[in-house]
Design a protein around this motif. Structure first.
Motif, PDB file in Angstrom:
ATOM      1  N   PHE A 178       0.845  -1.195   0.000  1.00 51.50           N
ATOM      2  CA  PHE A 178       0.000   0.000   0.000  1.00 51.50           C
ATOM      3  C   PHE A 178       0.882   1.247   0.000  1.00 51.50           C
ATOM      4  CE2 PHE A 178       0.699  -1.124   4.426  1.00 51.50           C
ATOM      5  CZ  PHE A 178       0.964   0.091   5.048  1.00 51.50           C
ATOM      6  N   PRO A 179       0.333   2.383  -0.438  1.00 52.31           N
ATOM      7  CA  PRO A 179       1.139   3.615  -0.505  1.00 52.31           C
ATOM      8  C   PRO A 179       1.670   4.024   0.863  1.00 52.31           C
ATOM      9  CG  PRO A 179      -0.965   3.888  -1.652  1.00 52.31           C
ATOM     10  CD  PRO A 179      -1.057   2.595  -0.902  1.00 52.31           C
ATOM     11  N   LYS A 180       2.924   4.478   0.897  1.00 51.20           N
ATOM     12  CA  LYS A 180       3.567   4.838   2.168  1.00 51.20           C
ATOM     13  C   LYS A 180       2.844   5.972   2.899  1.00 51.20           C
ATOM     14  CE  LYS A 180       7.189   2.017   2.058  1.00 51.20           C
ATOM     15  NZ  LYS A 180       6.851   1.195   0.903  1.00 51.20           N
ATOM     16  N   TRP A 181       2.155   6.836   2.140  1.00 55.56           N
ATOM     17  CA  TRP A 181       1.490   7.963   2.794  1.00 55.56           C
ATOM     18  C   TRP A 181       0.317   7.497   3.656  1.00 55.56           C
ATOM     19  CZ3 TRP A 181      -3.662   8.861   1.968  1.00 55.56           C
ATOM     20  CH2 TRP A 181      -4.241   8.346   0.798  1.00 55.56           C
ATOM     21  N   LYS A 182      -0.107   6.239   3.479  1.00 54.29           N
ATOM     22  CA  LYS A 182      -1.208   5.707   4.278  1.00 54.29           C
ATOM     23  C   LYS A 182      -0.745   5.092   5.602  1.00 54.29           C
ATOM     24  CE  LYS A 182      -4.699   4.813   0.747  1.00 54.29           C
ATOM     25  NZ  LYS A 182      -5.656   3.820   0.201  1.00 54.29           N
ATOM     26  N   ILE A 183       0.556   5.103   5.843  1.00 53.03           N
ATOM     27  CA  ILE A 183       1.074   4.466   7.061  1.00 53.03           C
ATOM     28  C   ILE A 183       0.473   5.071   8.342  1.00 53.03           C
ATOM     29  CG2 ILE A 183       3.173   4.211   8.466  1.00 53.03           C
ATOM     30  CD1 ILE A 183       4.637   3.558   5.834  1.00 53.03           C
ATOM     31  N   PRO A 184       0.347   6.402   8.475  1.00 56.86           N
ATOM     32  CA  PRO A 184      -0.300   6.943   9.688  1.00 56.86           C
ATOM     33  C   PRO A 184      -1.724   6.418   9.877  1.00 56.86           C
ATOM     34  CG  PRO A 184       0.857   8.681   8.520  1.00 56.86           C
ATOM     35  CD  PRO A 184       0.874   7.485   7.615  1.00 56.86           C
ATOM     36  N   ILE A 185      -2.462   6.248   8.775  1.00 57.69           N
ATOM     37  CA  ILE A 185      -3.814   5.693   8.850  1.00 57.69           C
ATOM     38  C   ILE A 185      -3.760   4.241   9.316  1.00 57.69           C
ATOM     39  CG2 ILE A 185      -5.901   5.154   7.521  1.00 57.69           C
ATOM     40  CD1 ILE A 185      -5.117   7.453   5.620  1.00 57.69           C
ATOM     41  N   PHE A 186      -2.799   3.501   8.756  1.00 62.25           N
ATOM     42  CA  PHE A 186      -2.620   2.101   9.120  1.00 62.25           C
ATOM     43  C   PHE A 186      -2.341   1.969  10.619  1.00 62.25           C
ATOM     44  CE2 PHE A 186      -0.167  -1.777   9.668  1.00 62.25           C
ATOM     45  CZ  PHE A 186      -0.838  -2.690   8.860  1.00 62.25           C
ATOM     46  N   ILE A 187      -1.438   2.803  11.133  1.00 65.76           N
ATOM     47  CA  ILE A 187      -1.083   2.747  12.558  1.00 65.76           C
ATOM     48  C   ILE A 187      -2.286   3.121  13.429  1.00 65.76           C
ATOM     49  CG2 ILE A 187       0.349   3.826  14.345  1.00 65.76           C
ATOM     50  CD1 ILE A 187       2.566   4.045  12.232  1.00 65.76           C
ATOM     51  N   TYR A 188      -3.044   4.136  13.002  1.00 64.00           N
ATOM     52  CA  TYR A 188      -4.240   4.544  13.745  1.00 64.00           C
ATOM     53  C   TYR A 188      -5.234   3.378  13.837  1.00 64.00           C
ATOM     54  CZ  TYR A 188      -8.738   6.700  14.752  1.00 64.00           C
ATOM     55  OH  TYR A 188      -9.968   6.993  15.291  1.00 64.00           O
ATOM     56  N   MET A 189      -5.463   2.695  12.707  1.00 66.07           N
ATOM     57  CA  MET A 189      -6.406   1.569  12.691  1.00 66.07           C
ATOM     58  C   MET A 189      -5.882   0.401  13.525  1.00 66.07           C
ATOM     59  SD  MET A 189      -7.712   1.655   8.712  1.00 66.07           S
ATOM     60  CE  MET A 189      -9.193   0.671   8.973  1.00 66.07           C
ATOM     61  N   LEU A 190      -4.562   0.233  13.547  1.00 62.96           N
ATOM     62  CA  LEU A 190      -3.935  -0.820  14.347  1.00 62.96           C
ATOM     63  C   LEU A 190      -4.185  -0.579  15.839  1.00 62.96           C
ATOM     64  CD1 LEU A 190      -2.037  -3.283  13.680  1.00 62.96           C
ATOM     65  CD2 LEU A 190      -0.124  -1.763  14.200  1.00 62.96           C
ATOM     66  N   LEU A 191      -4.043   0.682  16.266  1.00 66.14           N
ATOM     67  CA  LEU A 191      -4.166   1.036  17.681  1.00 66.14           C
ATOM     68  C   LEU A 191      -5.613   1.172  18.152  1.00 66.14           C
ATOM     69  CD1 LEU A 191      -1.244   3.623  17.938  1.00 66.14           C
ATOM     70  CD2 LEU A 191      -1.267   1.283  18.810  1.00 66.14           C
ATOM     71  N   THR A 192      -6.545   1.274  17.211  1.00 71.11           N
ATOM     72  CA  THR A 192      -7.957   1.422  17.581  1.00 71.11           C
ATOM     73  C   THR A 192      -8.759   0.149  17.320  1.00 71.11           C
ATOM     74  OG1 THR A 192      -8.413   2.410  15.396  1.00 71.11           O
ATOM     75  CG2 THR A 192      -8.002   3.923  17.239  1.00 71.11           C
ATOM     76  N   GLY A 193      -8.071  -0.929  16.953  1.00 70.34           N
ATOM     77  CA  GLY A 193      -8.745  -2.203  16.746  1.00 70.34           C
ATOM     78  C   GLY A 193      -9.606  -2.259  15.503  1.00 70.34           C
ATOM     79  N   LYS A 194      -9.249  -1.474  14.479  1.00 72.54           N
ATOM     80  CA  LYS A 194     -10.051  -1.435  13.251  1.00 72.54           C
ATOM     81  C   LYS A 194      -9.274  -1.878  12.010  1.00 72.54           C
ATOM     82  CE  LYS A 194     -12.895   2.364  15.016  1.00 72.54           C
ATOM     83  NZ  LYS A 194     -13.307   3.782  14.845  1.00 72.54           N
ATOM     84  N   ILE A 195      -8.075  -2.436  12.207  1.00 72.24           N
ATOM     85  CA  ILE A 195      -7.214  -2.741  11.062  1.00 72.24           C
ATOM     86  C   ILE A 195      -7.845  -3.768  10.125  1.00 72.24           C
ATOM     87  CG2 ILE A 195      -5.896  -4.613  12.136  1.00 72.24           C
ATOM     88  CD1 ILE A 195      -4.505  -1.744   9.941  1.00 72.24           C
ATOM     89  N   HIS A 196      -8.695  -4.640  10.667  1.00 70.79           N
ATOM     90  CA  HIS A 196      -9.337  -5.662   9.831  1.00 70.79           C
ATOM     91  C   HIS A 196     -10.329  -5.054   8.830  1.00 70.79           C
ATOM     92  CE1 HIS A 196     -11.947  -4.872  13.219  1.00 70.79           C
ATOM     93  NE2 HIS A 196     -12.941  -5.520  12.640  1.00 70.79           N
ATOM     94  N   LEU A 197     -10.675  -3.785   9.017  1.00 67.99           N
ATOM     95  CA  LEU A 197     -11.599  -3.107   8.107  1.00 67.99           C
ATOM     96  C   LEU A 197     -10.885  -2.475   6.911  1.00 67.99           C
ATOM     97  CD1 LEU A 197     -13.834  -1.304  10.780  1.00 67.99           C
ATOM     98  CD2 LEU A 197     -14.222  -3.532   9.686  1.00 67.99           C
ATOM     99  N   SER A 198      -9.557  -2.446   6.936  1.00 69.67           N
ATOM    100  CA  SER A 198      -8.791  -1.829   5.854  1.00 69.67           C
ATOM    101  C   SER A 198      -8.881  -2.658   4.576  1.00 69.67           C
ATOM    102  CB  SER A 198      -7.327  -1.672   6.271  1.00 69.67           C
ATOM    103  OG  SER A 198      -6.527  -1.295   5.159  1.00 69.67           O
ATOM    104  N   LYS A 199      -8.968  -1.987   3.439  1.00 70.70           N
ATOM    105  CA  LYS A 199      -9.011  -2.695   2.147  1.00 70.70           C
ATOM    106  C   LYS A 199      -7.641  -3.286   1.800  1.00 70.70           C
ATOM    107  CE  LYS A 199      -8.098   1.369  -0.789  1.00 70.70           C
ATOM    108  NZ  LYS A 199      -8.616   2.194  -1.900  1.00 70.70           N
ATOM    109  N   HIS A 200      -6.620  -2.887   2.534  1.00 72.86           N
ATOM    110  CA  HIS A 200      -5.271  -3.417   2.292  1.00 72.86           C
ATOM    111  C   HIS A 200      -4.971  -4.650   3.152  1.00 72.86           C
ATOM    112  CE1 HIS A 200      -4.499   0.116  -0.115  1.00 72.86           C
ATOM    113  NE2 HIS A 200      -4.818   0.891   0.901  1.00 72.86           N
ATOM    114  N   ILE A 201      -5.977  -5.089   3.912  1.00 76.54           N
ATOM    115  CA  ILE A 201      -5.818  -6.241   4.797  1.00 76.54           C
ATOM    116  C   ILE A 201      -6.731  -7.371   4.339  1.00 76.54           C
ATOM    117  CG2 ILE A 201      -6.223  -7.113   7.143  1.00 76.54           C
ATOM    118  CD1 ILE A 201      -3.838  -5.350   7.123  1.00 76.54           C
ATOM    119  N   GLU A 202      -6.180  -8.568   4.277  1.00 75.89           N
ATOM    120  CA  GLU A 202      -6.988  -9.775   4.055  1.00 75.89           C
ATOM    121  C   GLU A 202      -6.692 -10.738   5.190  1.00 75.89           C
ATOM    122  OE1 GLU A 202      -7.643 -13.490   0.912  1.00 75.89           O
ATOM    123  OE2 GLU A 202      -6.158 -11.938   0.476  1.00 75.89           O
TER     124      GLU A 202
END
Length: 215
Positions: A144-168
């Motif tokens: 995924f694009p590097k500029w999305k890393i802050p979003i990725f980390i936010y979703m990781l820390l809020t328990g929402k990472i499984h909702l990301s389209k970059h996650i299977e």
């Protein structure tokens, strides 16, 4: 594993993901007091080419970071974040995965094997992982694009990472992975294993002390 000995967990590590998953208090004195009021549960464990793990393991970027983390003189959350930031040029790798009679080729930043939910410090890579369901959550983090890393980390820390389209997330009891770089981490400890890597669940194979009063 596969004995009558029950494992008690006290959060003395740098991340304490497994301890937090079962509800142990981050304060060591309070965690020890929790062990006065416990019950015993049987949970699943896993192996990678026969080497056991119980929490979250993986191959790719987080294995690369785990290997470098060993060389640091200062451990802890801040040191980990600094290391991750320094290594953001890491490239996605090609993997061939086999599961449930399916063969696939995937390009991924990393593939995690989650028996429980989090790395540590409440960073939940597979928020719905259950170590009593007889399944491993294989979390494929796609390129995924590097500029999305802050979003990725936010979703990781809020328990929402499984909702990301970059996650299977694939739930199964065994997966075989073939790739050029077989460096992986098992519960945060780096290992170099032979190709292919076979990750297998061992249902209800470990007795642990579960606190009746969570943190």
């Amino acid at each position: 594993v596969n004995t009558n000995t029950a494992l008690g967990v006290i959060p003395c590590g740098s991340g304490n993901g497994f301890a937090y998953h079962i509800g142990m208090n981050p304060n060591i004195k309070k965690a020890i007091k929790q062990l006065k009021n416990i019950h015993i549960e049987n949970i699943d464990t896993c192996t990678a080419n026969g080497v056991p793990f119980v929490n979250v393991s993986g191959i790719g970027f987080d294995a690369h970071i785990a290997n470098l983390f060993l060389t640091l003189t200062e451990r802890g959350y801040i040191s980990y974040i600094k290391l991750v930031t320094r290594e953001l040029s890491y490239k996605a790798n090609d993997y061939t995965i086999y599961y449930n009679n399916i063969k696939r080729k995937v390009k991924a930043y990393m593939i995690d094997f989650a028996n429980a939910s989090q790395y540590g410090n409440n960073a939940r890579i597979s928020p719905k992982a259950d170590f009593k369901d007889g399944l491993i959550d294989f979390v494929i983090v796609k390129d995924f694009p590097k500029w999305k890393i802050p979003i990725f980390i936010y979703m990781l820390l809020t328990g929402k990472i499984h909702l990301s389209k970059h996650i299977e997330i694939i739930q199964c009891n065994k997966m075989i992975i073939k790739t050029e770089n077989t460096l992986l981490h098992l519960d945060g400890e780096p290992f170099k294993l032979s190709n292919p890597i076979e990750i297998t669940i061992l249902p209800k194979s470990l007795k642990i002390l579960m606190p009746n009063e969570k943190k």
